[in-house]
Motif scaffolding. Structure first.
Motif, PDB file in Angstrom:
ATOM      1  N   GLU A 222      23.882   7.569  77.995  1.00  0.00           N
ATOM      2  CA  GLU A 222      23.538   6.143  77.943  1.00  0.00           C
ATOM      3  C   GLU A 222      24.515   5.362  78.812  1.00  0.00           C
ATOM      4  OE1 GLU A 222      21.519   5.600  73.571  1.00  0.00           O
ATOM      5  OE2 GLU A 222      23.426   4.669  73.975  1.00  0.00           O
ATOM      6  N   ARG A 223      23.974   4.383  79.546  1.00  0.00           N
ATOM      7  CA  ARG A 223      24.799   3.547  80.414  1.00  0.00           C
ATOM      8  C   ARG A 223      24.397   2.095  80.198  1.00  0.00           C
ATOM      9  NH1 ARG A 223      24.374   3.920  86.815  1.00  0.00           N
ATOM     10  NH2 ARG A 223      22.543   2.696  86.322  1.00  0.00           N
ATOM     11  N   VAL A 224      25.375   1.224  79.994  1.00  0.00           N
ATOM     12  CA  VAL A 224      25.120  -0.199  79.791  1.00  0.00           C
ATOM     13  C   VAL A 224      24.911  -0.842  81.157  1.00  0.00           C
ATOM     14  CG1 VAL A 224      26.084  -2.363  78.944  1.00  0.00           C
ATOM     15  CG2 VAL A 224      26.466  -0.253  77.673  1.00  0.00           C
ATOM     16  N   LEU A 225      23.763  -1.511  81.316  1.00  0.00           N
ATOM     17  CA  LEU A 225      23.444  -2.172  82.580  1.00  0.00           C
ATOM     18  C   LEU A 225      23.899  -3.624  82.608  1.00  0.00           C
ATOM     19  CD1 LEU A 225      19.849  -0.787  83.121  1.00  0.00           C
ATOM     20  CD2 LEU A 225      21.977   0.033  84.123  1.00  0.00           C
ATOM     21  N   GLY A 226      23.804  -4.311  81.474  1.00  0.00           N
ATOM     22  CA  GLY A 226      24.198  -5.712  81.440  1.00  0.00           C
ATOM     23  C   GLY A 226      24.211  -6.265  80.035  1.00  0.00           C
ATOM     24  N   ARG A 227      24.920  -7.373  79.864  1.00  0.00           N
ATOM     25  CA  ARG A 227      25.016  -8.056  78.571  1.00  0.00           C
ATOM     26  C   ARG A 227      24.762  -9.542  78.792  1.00  0.00           C
ATOM     27  NH1 ARG A 227      28.787  -5.230  74.782  1.00  0.00           N
ATOM     28  NH2 ARG A 227      29.273  -3.253  75.792  1.00  0.00           N
ATOM     29  N   GLN A 228      24.095 -10.153  77.809  1.00  0.00           N
ATOM     30  CA  GLN A 228      23.875 -11.596  77.868  1.00  0.00           C
ATOM     31  C   GLN A 228      23.645 -12.119  76.459  1.00  0.00           C
ATOM     32  OE1 GLN A 228      20.409 -12.385  80.217  1.00  0.00           O
ATOM     33  NE2 GLN A 228      19.317 -10.642  79.407  1.00  0.00           N
ATOM     34  N   LEU A 229      23.905 -13.400  76.281  1.00  0.00           N
ATOM     35  CA  LEU A 229      23.686 -14.011  74.975  1.00  0.00           C
ATOM     36  C   LEU A 229      22.202 -14.237  74.752  1.00  0.00           C
ATOM     37  CD1 LEU A 229      26.563 -16.623  74.791  1.00  0.00           C
ATOM     38  CD2 LEU A 229      26.397 -14.438  73.614  1.00  0.00           C
ATOM     39  N   ALA A 230      21.762 -13.976  73.536  1.00  0.00           N
ATOM     40  CA  ALA A 230      20.358 -14.156  73.176  1.00  0.00           C
ATOM     41  C   ALA A 230      20.251 -15.355  72.237  1.00  0.00           C
ATOM     42  CB  ALA A 230      19.828 -12.904  72.487  1.00  0.00           C
ATOM     43  N   PRO A 231      19.104 -16.026  72.225  1.00  0.00           N
ATOM     44  CA  PRO A 231      18.943 -17.162  71.313  1.00  0.00           C
ATOM     45  C   PRO A 231      18.854 -16.683  69.866  1.00  0.00           C
ATOM     46  CG  PRO A 231      16.899 -16.709  72.447  1.00  0.00           C
ATOM     47  CD  PRO A 231      17.935 -15.817  73.057  1.00  0.00           C
ATOM     48  N   GLY A 232      19.286 -17.517  68.956  1.00  0.00           N
ATOM     49  CA  GLY A 232      19.201 -17.195  67.538  1.00  0.00           C
ATOM     50  C   GLY A 232      20.553 -16.862  66.949  1.00  0.00           C
ATOM     51  N   ALA A 233      20.536 -16.544  65.655  1.00  0.00           N
ATOM     52  CA  ALA A 233      21.751 -16.216  64.927  1.00  0.00           C
ATOM     53  C   ALA A 233      21.518 -14.964  64.090  1.00  0.00           C
ATOM     54  CB  ALA A 233      22.158 -17.375  64.022  1.00  0.00           C
ATOM     55  N   CYS A 234      22.591 -14.288  63.758  1.00  0.00           N
ATOM     56  CA  CYS A 234      22.515 -13.085  62.938  1.00  0.00           C
ATOM     57  C   CYS A 234      22.099 -13.478  61.511  1.00  0.00           C
ATOM     58  CB  CYS A 234      23.875 -12.398  62.913  1.00  0.00           C
ATOM     59  SG  CYS A 234      23.963 -10.969  61.827  1.00  0.00           S
ATOM     60  N   PRO A 235      21.108 -12.794  60.925  1.00  0.00           N
ATOM     61  CA  PRO A 235      20.688 -13.145  59.570  1.00  0.00           C
ATOM     62  C   PRO A 235      21.696 -12.721  58.503  1.00  0.00           C
ATOM     63  CG  PRO A 235      19.428 -11.275  60.361  1.00  0.00           C
ATOM     64  CD  PRO A 235      20.270 -11.766  61.504  1.00  0.00           C
ATOM     65  N   TYR A 236      22.655 -11.869  58.835  1.00  0.00           N
ATOM     66  CA  TYR A 236      23.618 -11.381  57.855  1.00  0.00           C
ATOM     67  C   TYR A 236      24.868 -12.262  57.780  1.00  0.00           C
ATOM     68  CZ  TYR A 236      20.666  -7.278  58.245  1.00  0.00           C
ATOM     69  OH  TYR A 236      19.584  -6.436  58.272  1.00  0.00           O
TER      70      TYR A 236
END
Length: 66
Positions: A11-25
């Motif tokens: 597995e190789r990480v291609l990119g990271r970005q913030l997503a809309p919403g919040a963690c339900p926990y």
């Protein structure tokens, strides 16, 4: 006689970005990570898949989109 199959997953990480919403926990911010998975059989690549996974930045849980 011995028969052995060698399979491997890389597995190789291609990119990271913030997503809309919040963690339900915990209510933390959600991060979207694009991951490329490469399956190998006897050291020969035969399958490539790109997936987007969602993780919380605070509690580091993997979140699923329903």
């Amino acid at each position: 006689m011995c028969l052995m199959f060698v399979c491997d997953e890389d597995e190789r990480v291609l990119g990271r970005q913030l997503a809309p919403g919040a963690c339900p926990y915990c209510g933390g911010m959600v991060q979207a990570i694009d991951v490329e998975t490469q399956w190998r059989f006897c050291f020969l690549p035969f399958c490539f898949k790109t997936k987007r996974r969602y993780y919380c930045t605070i509690c580091t849980r993997r979140l699923e989109v329903v």
